[in-house]
Write an enzyme that holds these catalytic residues in place. Structure first.
Site, short mmCIF file in Angstrom:
data_model
loop_
_atom_site.label_atom_id
_atom_site.label_comp_id
_atom_site.label_asym_id
_atom_site.label_seq_id
_atom_site.Cartn_x
_atom_site.Cartn_y
_atom_site.Cartn_z
N SER A 1 0.81 -1.22 0.00
CA SER A 1 0.00 0.00 0.00
C SER A 1 0.84 1.26 0.00
O SER A 1 0.29 2.36 0.02
CB SER A 1 -0.92 0.01 1.23
OG SER A 1 -1.80 -1.09 1.20
N SER B 1 0.68 6.87 1.47
CA SER B 1 0.25 5.50 1.21
C SER B 1 -0.80 5.50 0.11
O SER B 1 -1.25 6.56 -0.34
CB SER B 1 -0.29 4.86 2.49
OG SER B 1 -1.43 5.57 2.95
N TYR B 2 -1.21 4.31 -0.31
CA TYR B 2 -2.15 4.18 -1.43
C TYR B 2 -3.44 4.93 -1.11
O TYR B 2 -4.08 4.68 -0.08
CB TYR B 2 -2.44 2.70 -1.66
CG TYR B 2 -3.21 2.44 -2.94
CD1 TYR B 2 -2.68 2.78 -4.17
CD2 TYR B 2 -4.46 1.83 -2.90
CE1 TYR B 2 -3.37 2.54 -5.35
CE2 TYR B 2 -5.16 1.57 -4.07
CZ TYR B 2 -4.61 1.93 -5.29
OH TYR B 2 -5.30 1.69 -6.44
N PRO B 3 -3.86 5.86 -1.99
CA PRO B 3 -4.98 6.75 -1.64
C PRO B 3 -6.37 6.19 -1.94
O PRO B 3 -7.35 6.86 -1.68
CB PRO B 3 -4.70 7.99 -2.50
CG PRO B 3 -4.04 7.44 -3.72
CD PRO B 3 -3.22 6.27 -3.27
N ARG B 4 -6.48 4.98 -2.50
CA ARG B 4 -7.79 4.40 -2.78
C ARG B 4 -8.07 3.32 -1.75
O ARG B 4 -7.67 2.16 -1.92
CB ARG B 4 -7.85 3.84 -4.20
CG ARG B 4 -7.64 4.89 -5.29
CD ARG B 4 -7.59 4.23 -6.67
NE ARG B 4 -7.28 5.20 -7.71
CZ ARG B 4 -8.19 5.75 -8.51
NH1 ARG B 4 -9.46 5.43 -8.34
NH2 ARG B 4 -7.84 6.61 -9.45
#
Length: 736
Positions: A17, A201-204
Site C-alpha cells: 500500500s 500510502s495508497y490513496p484508494r
C-alpha cells in the site's frame, strides 16, 4: 489457467500500500496467488458499464440531436453511477426552484449580566403566527406584579471532542473540497502523484482503522524533525499515542498516511497542501481528545408557562488535544434534514457568572401607548424581551463535499470512482461548479453594483414578465385534471402529479399536499365525516400487494391533536401549537419529505374509527375494512404491511355503528353466499366482532410483509390458511 502445470501457476501477486523499501520488501516476501474470482468480477463490471452506458448514451444522443437549438447534444451520456449523481444535483435545484419563503417569528431574550449582553435561545423554536407571539409580549408587559426572567438552573460539565478517525478516500476528497477548495478529481490525482513519489500510502482505500501491523510510532518518528509539527509529535510520543477504537478495517489497504517526511519547501502548490492536510490528520487521529467546559443556563418567565423557557449555552476550551495540530477544523460530515432549532451548536464563548435564582427585570423595545412600565428585579439586573422576525430560507446548491456524502450514503460509485463521476457531469456541462471563496465586503459591494442597474431595468419592464412566463410555463390552474371536490367551495380540486403530488383549488388558490410513497386514486361520492370538513375522499394505496386506505386531503393537511400521533411524525402536537406544527409539516411535505407507507391518518380520526373492526395484534395499529369492499373482502392493518383475506364464501360485509363493549371496535354484519355458509343450519347472515370471533378467524388467510421490501430475502410463504391470531401456517414470516 485451469490446467495442471500451466504457465500461470508461476504467476504471483504482491500486495503493498506504499511505495517505500520496507513495504515492497515485505510484500515480496509474502507473495500470493491471484484471485480468479476477483479478476472475473472486475471484467464483468467493466463489460456491464460499457454495454449499458453505450446503449443508453447512443440512443438518447441520436434521439435528441437536431431537435433543440439550445441543447448541446454532442454527447448526452448515461451511466449507472453518473446518472444518479446528476440526479442529486437536479433534485436540489428543484427544491430551490419550488421553495416559497415564509415569515416566522420568535421571542428574543437578551440578558445583561456583568456588562455582557447574552442572547438566550427560545426553547419553543419559532412560530408562524405573529399574533400569538405578540400575545406573549402583551402578557409579560401587562403582568402585575411585573414580569421577571429567573435563572432556573446552571449546569456546567466537561465534554470531550473526539479526535478524527483515520482518513479513507471519501474523507480525503471531502476534506480537500471543504478545507482546501480542491475538487475531488484533482484531489485524487494529487494524492496518487504523492503516492507514486513515495510521500503517501495508497490513496484508494475504504478503511478507517489502522491494522494491528501498522507501525504508528515509526510513522510518527519520521515527522520528528519537521519545524511545523515536530515538537508536537515529540510530546505525543513521550506521553503515548491514543489509537481510536472505532473505524473499520476493510482489509484492502490501510488508511491514508504519510510514508516519508517532506521538508518545508520540498513540495509545492497543491501537492504541498494535500500532504500537509494528510499528515496533520494522521497525527490528530492518534492524539488525545480535546476537552471543553460546557455551560447551560436555563431561564424562565413564569407568566408564559411552557412558552417562557429560554436557554443560554457557552463553552470554554480546557485542553486543546488534537485541535492543536489541525489547521482545518471546518471539514467533516454534513448534517442533512436537521429540523429547525436542532442544529444550534454550543457557541464557543465565555459566559459571565450566572447563579440559580437570579432574577432580571424585563424591558420592552416596543411599548403600548400609556403603558411604559419596566420591571426591576431586586438585584438591579435587567433583560430585554422583543419579537424577532425572520424568513425561512431555501436550500443552497450542493457543495462537492455534500455531493460526495450523498453518493457514499446511497452506495453510488466506489471510493476510487466517486471523483470520476463528479468530474464527468461537470465536464459534460450537466452542472456548473461555482467557486465559493471571496472576501465578504467585496462580494457585497460588487453584487449591489451589479443588481442596482438590473433592479431599475426590472422595475421599468415588469409588464413584459407576464408575456415571457406565459410562453414558457403553464399556470397552476391550467395544470392537472379535476380530481375530487372541495368541502368548502364544492368546486373540483385539480390533481397536480408533482413532485410533490398535491391538489389545487383554483377558487381559493389553496394547495393541499398529498402523501408520497403510494398511489392516489379517486373515490367518488364519499365525503369525510369529520365535522366541518365534508371534503370528497380519495384512496391511498401502498405496498405490494397493495393496502388501500381512505384519504381526506383537508384532514391530512390539518390533523387535530385529539386524533393521536400523525403518521410519519415522531411526536404528537402540544395543545396550542397546532398552527405552527402544521406549517412545519407542510414545509417538509412541499420539499418531498413526507414518505408514508402506512395509513395516512391517525387511528383515532373519525374516518378511520368508522372502519375499525379490530385491534391489530402485530402492531399498535388497528384493522379496518378495505375501502375497495367486495367481491374480495379484506381487512388491512393501518400500521404494518398485514392483510387479512376474508373467506371467498362471503357475499357482503357491512361495518355497523354498534361497538363491542370491551374492545371498542365496530361490529360487522356478514352475509355468506348461498350454499357456502359455515354457520349452523346454513344460516346466511350473522353479526361478528372479528377480534373475538374464533370461527371467522379460522377461515381467514393472513399475508404479512411488503413484497417490494422482502423480495431480496424471503423467509417462506408467510402464514397459511388457519393462521388467524393464534397460530402460524407453513413457512416463516418474511422480513418487513
Amino acid at each position: 489457467m485451469a490446467g495442471s502445470g500451466s504457465k500461470f501457476d508461476r504467476v504471483y501477486r504482491a500486495h503493498f500500500s506504499a511505495i517505500n523499501p520496507s513495504d515492497i520488501k515485505k510484500a515480496y516476501n509474502a507473495l500470493g496467488k491471484p484471485d480468479k474470482c476477483q479478476s472475473l468480477s472486475v471484467d464483468a463490471r467493466q463489460e456491464l458499464d460499457l454495454k449499458v452506458g453505450v446503449a443508453f448514451s447512443r440512443f438518447q444522443t441520436r434521439y435528441f440531436q437536431g431537435r433543440y437549438g439550445d441543447l448541446d447534444s454532442a454527447v448526452l451520456s448515461y451511466g449507472p453511477c453518473q446518472t444518479p449523481t446528476l440526479g442529486f444535483c437536479v433534485q436540489r435545484h428543484l427544491e430551490m426552484e419550488t421553495f416559497k419563503p415564509e415569515p416566522y417569528w420568535l421571542l428574543d431574550l437578551g440578558i445583561m449580566n456583568s456588562g455582557t449582553m447574552c442572547r438566550a435561545v427560545w426553547d419553543s423554536g419559532r412560530s408562524f403566527n405573529r399574533n400569538k407571539v405578540d400575545s406573549y409580549i402583551t402578557t409579560c408587559r401587562d403582568a402585575n406584579p411585573a414580569s421577571v426572567a429567573k435563572v432556573m438552573s446552571v449546569i456546567a460539565k466537561d465534554k470531550n471532542q473526539g479526535r478524527p478517525v483515520p482518513l479513507n478516500t471519501v474523507a480525503l476528497l471531502k476534506a480537500c473540497s471543504k478545507a482546501l477548495g480542491i475538487g475531488p478529481h484533482s484531489a485524487l490525482q494529487i494524492a496518487e502523484r504523492l503516492y507514486l513519489s513515495g510521500y503517501l500510502s495508497y490513496p484508494r482505500t475504504e478503511s478507517t482503522r489502522y491494522p494491528k501491523s501498522f507501525d504508528i510510532a515509526g510513522t510518527l518518528q519520521d515527522q520528528l524533525h519537521d519545524n511545523r509539527w515536530g515538537s508536537y509529535v515529540r510530546d505525543l510520543l513521550r506521553d503515548g499515542v491514543n489509537v481510536a477504537k472505532g473505524g473499520v478495517d476493510m482489509g484492502d489497504h490501510p488508511p491514508i498516511t504519510p510514508c516519508r517526511h517532506a521538508r518545508a519547501g520540498e513540495l509545492s502548490g497543491d501537492m504541498a497542501r494535500v500532504y500537509d492536510l494528510v499528515t496533520r490528520h494522521f497525527i490528530a487521529s492518534v492524539s488525545h481528545d480535546a476537552k471543553w467546559r460546557s455551560t447551560t443556563v436555563k431561564i424562565s418567565i413564569e407568566e408564559l408557562g411552557e412558552k417562557g423557557n429560554f436557554t443560554i449555552r457557552g463553552k470554554t476550551l480546557i485542553s486543546p488535544g488534537f485541535l492543536a495540530i489541525m489547521l482545518h477544523k471546518q471539514y467533516g460530515d454534513e448534517r442533512e434534514d436537521v429540523p429547525f432549532g436542532e442544529d444550534e451548536e454550543e457557541e464557543e464563548k465565555d459566559l459571565p457568572e450566572f447563579k440559580e435564582g437570579d432574577m432580571y427585570g424585563l424591558t420592552f423595545s416596543s411599548k403600548k401607548a400609556g403603558n411604559n412600565k419596566v420591571s426591576v428585579a431586586p438585584t438591579g439586573k435587567f433583560c430585554t424581551l422583543d419579537i424577532k422576525e425572520k424568513m425561512t430560507t431555501p436550500p443552497t446548491y450542493l457543495t462537492e463535499s455534500e455531493l460526495i456524502s450523498r453518493m457514499e450514503k446511497h452506495g453510488i460509485g466506489t471510493d476510487a470512482s466517486i471523483s470520476t463521476h463528479i468530474e464527468n457531469i461537470i465536464k459534460r456541462y450537466y452542472v456548473e461548479l461555482v467557486p465559493g471563496l471571496a472576501e465578504r465586503d467585496v462580494v457585497v459591494r460588487k453584487a449591489i453594483e451589479l443588481f442596482s442597474a438590473k433592479f431599475n431595468y426590472f422595475v421599468d419592464n415588469i409588464n413584459k414578465m407576464d408575456v415571457l412566463f406565459g410562453s414558457s410555463f403553464a399556470k397552476l390552474q391550467d395544470v392537472g385534471k379535476p380530481f375530487t371536490r372541495c368541502g368548502l367551495t364544492r368546486r373540483y380540486l385539480q390533481f397536480i402529479t408533482g413532485p410533490p403530488p398535491r391538489l389545487y383549488n383554483k377558487t381559493t388558490e389553496t394547495v393541499y399536499v398529498l402523501p408520497i410513497g403510494g398511489e392516489i386514486k379517486q373515490w367518488t361520492g364519499r365525503n369525510c365525516p369529520v365535522e366541518g370538513c365534508n371534503f370528497e375522499l380519495c384512496l391511498y394505496s401502498v405496498g405490494a400487494p397493495p393496502r388501500t386506505f381512505p384519504l381526506c386531503p383537508n384532514c391530512f393537511n390539518n390533523p387535530k391533536p385529539e386524533w393521536g400521533q400523525i403518521p410519519g411524525e415522531d411526536t404528537t402536537t402540544a395543545p396550542g401549537d397546532e398552527e405552527d406544527e402544521n406549517k412545519e409539516r407542510n414545509i417538509r411535505r412541499m420539499a418531498g419529505k413526507n414518505m408514508i407507507r402506512e395509513c395516512p391518518h391517525p387511528d383515532k380520526m373519525p374516518l378511520i374509527e368508522e372502519m375499525t373492526v379490530s385491534p391489530d395484534p402485530e402492531s399498535n395499529g388497528v384493522l379496518i375494512l378495505d375501502p375497495h369492499l367486495g367481491p374480495k373482502w379484506r381487512l388491512v392493518s393501518t400500521r404494518e404491511p398485514t392483510i387479512v383475506n376474508m373467506p371467498k364464501s362471503i357475499e357482503k360485509i357491512t361495518v355497523l355503528n354498534s361497538k363491542d363493549e370491551v374492545l371498542g371496535c365496530r361490529m360487522m354484519s356478514i352475509e355468506f353466499k348461498e350454499g357456502e355458509s359455515p354457520l349452523e343450519g346454513g344460516k346466511k347472515k350473522y353479526t361478528s366482532c372479528f377480534a373475538s370471533d374464533e370461527m371467522l378467524q379460522s377461515l381467514v388467510r393472513i399475508h404479512h410483509g411488503d413484497e417490494r421490501m422482502k423480495a431480496s430475502s424471503r423467509g417462506g410463504r408467510g402464514r397459511g390458511r388457519g393462521g388467524g391470531r393464534g397460530g402460524r401456517g407453513r413457512g416463516g414470516r418474511g422480513r418487513r
